[in-house]
Every structure is written in C-alpha cells, then in structure tokens.
Motif scaffolding. Sequence first.
Motif, PDB file in Angstrom:
ATOM      1  N   GLU A 135       0.818  -1.198   0.000  1.00  0.00           N
ATOM      2  CA  GLU A 135       0.000   0.000   0.000  1.00  0.00           C
ATOM      3  C   GLU A 135       0.864   1.266   0.000  1.00  0.00           C
ATOM      4  O   GLU A 135       2.042   1.236   0.355  1.00  0.00           O
ATOM      5  CB  GLU A 135      -0.912   0.008   1.236  1.00  0.00           C
ATOM      6  N   ALA A 136       0.241   2.364  -0.407  1.00  0.00           N
ATOM      7  CA  ALA A 136       0.931   3.650  -0.407  1.00  0.00           C
ATOM      8  C   ALA A 136       1.189   4.113   1.020  1.00  0.00           C
ATOM      9  O   ALA A 136       0.432   3.810   1.945  1.00  0.00           O
ATOM     10  CB  ALA A 136       0.101   4.686  -1.155  1.00  0.00           C
ATOM     11  N   ARG A 137       2.293   4.859   1.188  1.00  0.00           N
ATOM     12  CA  ARG A 137       2.639   5.417   2.491  1.00  0.00           C
ATOM     13  C   ARG A 137       3.333   6.754   2.268  1.00  0.00           C
ATOM     14  O   ARG A 137       3.849   7.032   1.173  1.00  0.00           O
ATOM     15  CB  ARG A 137       3.561   4.474   3.265  1.00  0.00           C
ATOM     16  N   LEU A 138       3.355   7.563   3.299  1.00  0.00           N
ATOM     17  CA  LEU A 138       4.062   8.832   3.230  1.00  0.00           C
ATOM     18  C   LEU A 138       5.513   8.612   3.625  1.00  0.00           C
ATOM     19  O   LEU A 138       5.802   8.160   4.734  1.00  0.00           O
ATOM     20  CB  LEU A 138       3.414   9.861   4.151  1.00  0.00           C
ATOM     21  N   ASN A 139       6.426   8.917   2.718  1.00  0.00           N
ATOM     22  CA  ASN A 139       7.851   8.925   3.025  1.00  0.00           C
ATOM     23  C   ASN A 139       8.135  10.271   3.697  1.00  0.00           C
ATOM     24  O   ASN A 139       8.208  11.303   3.036  1.00  0.00           O
ATOM     25  CB  ASN A 139       8.667   8.759   1.740  1.00  0.00           C
ATOM     26  N   ALA A 142      11.239  12.308   2.689  1.00  0.00           N
ATOM     27  CA  ALA A 142      11.138  12.904   1.357  1.00  0.00           C
ATOM     28  C   ALA A 142       9.934  13.820   1.215  1.00  0.00           C
ATOM     29  O   ALA A 142       9.819  14.535   0.217  1.00  0.00           O
ATOM     30  CB  ALA A 142      11.062  11.805   0.303  1.00  0.00           C
ATOM     31  N   ALA A 143       9.035  13.787   2.209  1.00  0.00           N
ATOM     32  CA  ALA A 143       7.784  14.551   2.136  1.00  0.00           C
ATOM     33  C   ALA A 143       7.030  14.206   0.856  1.00  0.00           C
ATOM     34  O   ALA A 143       6.535  15.092   0.140  1.00  0.00           O
ATOM     35  CB  ALA A 143       8.048  16.042   2.231  1.00  0.00           C
ATOM     36  N   ALA A 144       6.950  12.898   0.560  1.00  0.00           N
ATOM     37  CA  ALA A 144       6.314  12.460  -0.678  1.00  0.00           C
ATOM     38  C   ALA A 144       5.637  11.109  -0.467  1.00  0.00           C
ATOM     39  O   ALA A 144       6.115  10.265   0.303  1.00  0.00           O
ATOM     40  CB  ALA A 144       7.348  12.347  -1.799  1.00  0.00           C
ATOM     41  N   TRP A 145       4.540  10.910  -1.185  1.00  0.00           N
ATOM     42  CA  TRP A 145       3.837   9.634  -1.134  1.00  0.00           C
ATOM     43  C   TRP A 145       4.501   8.637  -2.077  1.00  0.00           C
ATOM     44  O   TRP A 145       4.830   8.962  -3.226  1.00  0.00           O
ATOM     45  CB  TRP A 145       2.376   9.823  -1.519  1.00  0.00           C
ATOM     46  N   VAL A 146       4.696   7.422  -1.577  1.00  0.00           N
ATOM     47  CA  VAL A 146       5.335   6.362  -2.349  1.00  0.00           C
ATOM     48  C   VAL A 146       4.542   5.067  -2.199  1.00  0.00           C
ATOM     49  O   VAL A 146       3.709   4.927  -1.300  1.00  0.00           O
ATOM     50  CB  VAL A 146       6.795   6.127  -1.898  1.00  0.00           C
ATOM     51  N   ARG A 147       4.851   4.138  -3.092  1.00  0.00           N
ATOM     52  CA  ARG A 147       4.239   2.814  -3.006  1.00  0.00           C
ATOM     53  C   ARG A 147       5.270   1.787  -3.469  1.00  0.00           C
ATOM     54  O   ARG A 147       5.867   1.954  -4.538  1.00  0.00           O
ATOM     55  CB  ARG A 147       2.982   2.747  -3.880  1.00  0.00           C
ATOM     56  N   PRO A 148       5.508   0.741  -2.677  1.00  0.00           N
ATOM     57  CA  PRO A 148       6.541  -0.228  -3.056  1.00  0.00           C
ATOM     58  C   PRO A 148       6.131  -1.038  -4.281  1.00  0.00           C
ATOM     59  O   PRO A 148       4.954  -1.358  -4.466  1.00  0.00           O
ATOM     60  CB  PRO A 148       6.663  -1.123  -1.816  1.00  0.00           C
ATOM     61  N   VAL A 149       7.113  -1.347  -5.111  1.00  0.00           N
ATOM     62  CA  VAL A 149       6.870  -2.142  -6.313  1.00  0.00           C
ATOM     63  C   VAL A 149       7.827  -3.324  -6.356  1.00  0.00           C
ATOM     64  O   VAL A 149       8.933  -3.275  -5.810  1.00  0.00           O
ATOM     65  CB  VAL A 149       7.021  -1.306  -7.607  1.00  0.00           C
ATOM     66  N   SER A 150       7.391  -4.385  -7.016  1.00  0.00           N
ATOM     67  CA  SER A 150       8.267  -5.523  -7.280  1.00  0.00           C
ATOM     68  C   SER A 150       8.893  -5.411  -8.663  1.00  0.00           C
ATOM     69  O   SER A 150      10.056  -5.782  -8.868  1.00  0.00           O
ATOM     70  CB  SER A 150       7.491  -6.838  -7.162  1.00  0.00           C
ATOM     71  N   LEU A 151       8.130  -4.891  -9.627  1.00  0.00           N
ATOM     72  CA  LEU A 151       8.592  -4.740 -11.005  1.00  0.00           C
ATOM     73  C   LEU A 151       8.161  -3.380 -11.527  1.00  0.00           C
ATOM     74  O   LEU A 151       7.091  -2.883 -11.178  1.00  0.00           O
ATOM     75  CB  LEU A 151       8.004  -5.839 -11.897  1.00  0.00           C
ATOM     76  N   ALA A 152       9.000  -2.793 -12.385  1.00  0.00           N
ATOM     77  CA  ALA A 152       8.665  -1.480 -12.933  1.00  0.00           C
ATOM     78  C   ALA A 152       9.415  -1.253 -14.234  1.00  0.00           C
ATOM     79  O   ALA A 152      10.513  -1.779 -14.439  1.00  0.00           O
ATOM     80  CB  ALA A 152       9.003  -0.372 -11.939  1.00  0.00           C
ATOM     81  N   GLY A 213      18.606  -7.205  -2.588  1.00  0.00           N
ATOM     82  CA  GLY A 213      18.182  -6.515  -1.376  1.00  0.00           C
ATOM     83  C   GLY A 213      18.012  -5.015  -1.525  1.00  0.00           C
ATOM     84  O   GLY A 213      18.143  -4.267  -0.551  1.00  0.00           O
ATOM     85  N   ILE A 214      17.698  -4.571  -2.743  1.00  0.00           N
ATOM     86  CA  ILE A 214      17.533  -3.143  -3.011  1.00  0.00           C
ATOM     87  C   ILE A 214      16.046  -2.843  -3.162  1.00  0.00           C
ATOM     88  O   ILE A 214      15.402  -3.317  -4.106  1.00  0.00           O
ATOM     89  CB  ILE A 214      18.280  -2.737  -4.290  1.00  0.00           C
ATOM     90  N   PRO A 215      15.454  -2.064  -2.268  1.00  0.00           N
ATOM     91  CA  PRO A 215      14.024  -1.745  -2.369  1.00  0.00           C
ATOM     92  C   PRO A 215      13.746  -0.759  -3.496  1.00  0.00           C
ATOM     93  O   PRO A 215      14.565   0.106  -3.799  1.00  0.00           O
ATOM     94  CB  PRO A 215      13.697  -1.145  -1.007  1.00  0.00           C
ATOM     95  N   ILE A 216      12.574  -0.915  -4.100  1.00  0.00           N
ATOM     96  CA  ILE A 216      12.140  -0.025  -5.178  1.00  0.00           C
ATOM     97  C   ILE A 216      10.808   0.599  -4.773  1.00  0.00           C
ATOM     98  O   ILE A 216       9.841  -0.116  -4.484  1.00  0.00           O
ATOM     99  CB  ILE A 216      11.969  -0.789  -6.506  1.00  0.00           C
ATOM    100  N   ASP A 217      10.767   1.920  -4.755  1.00  0.00           N
ATOM    101  CA  ASP A 217       9.540   2.646  -4.448  1.00  0.00           C
ATOM    102  C   ASP A 217       9.106   3.459  -5.650  1.00  0.00           C
ATOM    103  O   ASP A 217       9.936   4.099  -6.315  1.00  0.00           O
ATOM    104  CB  ASP A 217       9.746   3.598  -3.264  1.00  0.00           C
ATOM    105  N   ALA A 218       7.801   3.455  -5.902  1.00  0.00           N
ATOM    106  CA  ALA A 218       7.227   4.299  -6.938  1.00  0.00           C
ATOM    107  C   ALA A 218       6.723   5.591  -6.302  1.00  0.00           C
ATOM    108  O   ALA A 218       6.118   5.567  -5.228  1.00  0.00           O
ATOM    109  CB  ALA A 218       6.084   3.583  -7.640  1.00  0.00           C
ATOM    110  N   LEU A 219       6.969   6.692  -6.968  1.00  0.00           N
ATOM    111  CA  LEU A 219       6.421   7.970  -6.535  1.00  0.00           C
ATOM    112  C   LEU A 219       4.953   8.031  -6.941  1.00  0.00           C
ATOM    113  O   LEU A 219       4.618   7.815  -8.112  1.00  0.00           O
ATOM    114  CB  LEU A 219       7.196   9.112  -7.192  1.00  0.00           C
ATOM    115  N   VAL A 220       4.071   8.296  -5.964  1.00  0.00           N
ATOM    116  CA  VAL A 220       2.643   8.354  -6.282  1.00  0.00           C
ATOM    117  C   VAL A 220       2.069   9.733  -5.923  1.00  0.00           C
ATOM    118  O   VAL A 220       1.011   9.853  -5.316  1.00  0.00           O
ATOM    119  CB  VAL A 220       1.852   7.203  -5.628  1.00  0.00           C
TER     120      VAL A 220
END
Length: 237
Positions: A135-139, A142-152, A213-220
């Motif tokens: 789910e989306a969360r506030l980073n 970064a003062a920005a909303w993000v959502r974790p992704v597995s593929l992009a 082990g590198i996390p990927i977040d999408a900017l939402v």
Amino acid sequence: MNRPTSLFVSCLTYELTRQVGVERSGEAFIQMVNAPDINSLPAARTVARLITLGEVGLFHGVSSCLPKARSRAAAAAFKSDAAYWVMCDDDVEAPTATLQDLIRVAGPATEPRIAVLPCLIRGSANRHNCEFRGEARLNVAAAAWVRPVSLAGCGLMVVTRAALDRLFSVYREQLGFEDDDGETRVALFDMLLEPPRWYGEDFSFCVRADRAGIPIDALVQGQSAHDGQTLELDSLR
C-alpha cells in the motif's frame, strides 16, 4: 531541495536517431537539451529540468539490442562519480517538482535504493508500468507519497550510487561480458526467462535489484507523461 552531488542521466534516443540518423542524433539531442521547446523530445525537456537541480553528466545512444544499450548506460553510470543514476527514455517527461520528489524518494546516495516514476503504457488510458507489492505510504523524509513495487519499467528511474555499487558487486561475476568495443561490462538488463514468466529487460533489472536486497519505491504524487499520455500519480495510491 538540497542540490544532489551529481546526476548521471542516460537517454536512449531511438526516435531522434530514426529521424536524423545515428551520426547526427547525439549533436541534435544536445541542441534540444540546451534550448528545449515544444518540438523537442520529451526527454530533452526532462534533462533540461534536471540540469536545474544539480550537476549533470549525460549519456545518450542507441543499440539494436535494448538490453545491451541499457547495460552500457549502467556501466557508464558506474564509472562516473555521480551520486545518482537517472534513466530517462526519449518519450518520457515529468515536471520539475515531480523530478525533485523522485530524487528525494531515492534517498541519500549512500543508501541502496531505487525510485521509479510510474507511466501509462503506450496506447492505454489506464494500464501503467508498475507491479505494486504493498500500500501507499508517506515517506516522511522525502515529504512524498510512495508505493513499493516488485517490477517497474525504466522509463524514468533513479538509482542511488550505493544501489549501483551493490548491483555491480553482486552480478559482476555472473553477468560480466566482453562488449563489442572490448570493454568488460555487466549485463544487468539481460532478459530473464523463468517459466511461466519471461521478463523484459526493465523488469529483469528490477528482479535482480530485489534479489540484491535493493528496495524499489514508486512515486505516487505529481505527474508523468509517456508518449504524450499524462498520468496523475496520486490516482495510484
């Protein structure tokens, strides 16, 4: 925002090469970056905005093999002293505020992280290039909303220096190859066939990042444009 130490921006200029030829495409792209207008490639306008955010090194080119072209860009970014590697396809664009948020979301260059800008898939009004894994969360940092992704997709993606270093350390032995110019590079974008899935070069890169082990977040939050199609990113929260 605080200016990044440096950005290494790679653009694959296939459309421009088709228009003016491989011999002239590099010079033409630099001219567009230096004087962007409505007729410029979207990536040229994006690079021009990135230049206002920090010191930029630029890599541009094409290849008949897309995984090899992206892997060459990765090698050039790795050899640079840049704090962040920014991948930008020639038909992708984002406003300055969104680019600022994307770099903030990637976090400090010393932390292995990747930030991606979701984009609509060409020709679709609602399909995008990310597979979310939460789910989306506030980073807050970064003062920005993000959502974790597995593929992009890699149309516009920011890779920190620490993430790039880890990828080359983990995969150098397994994926090292001698390129056409005799240089040794790492095939980070070699396409993975893992039945029942056959991953494209960009998804394959994400799979490898995840396994390292590198996390990927999408900017939402903010806005993206791909081939003229605009996506309001908060619709993905």
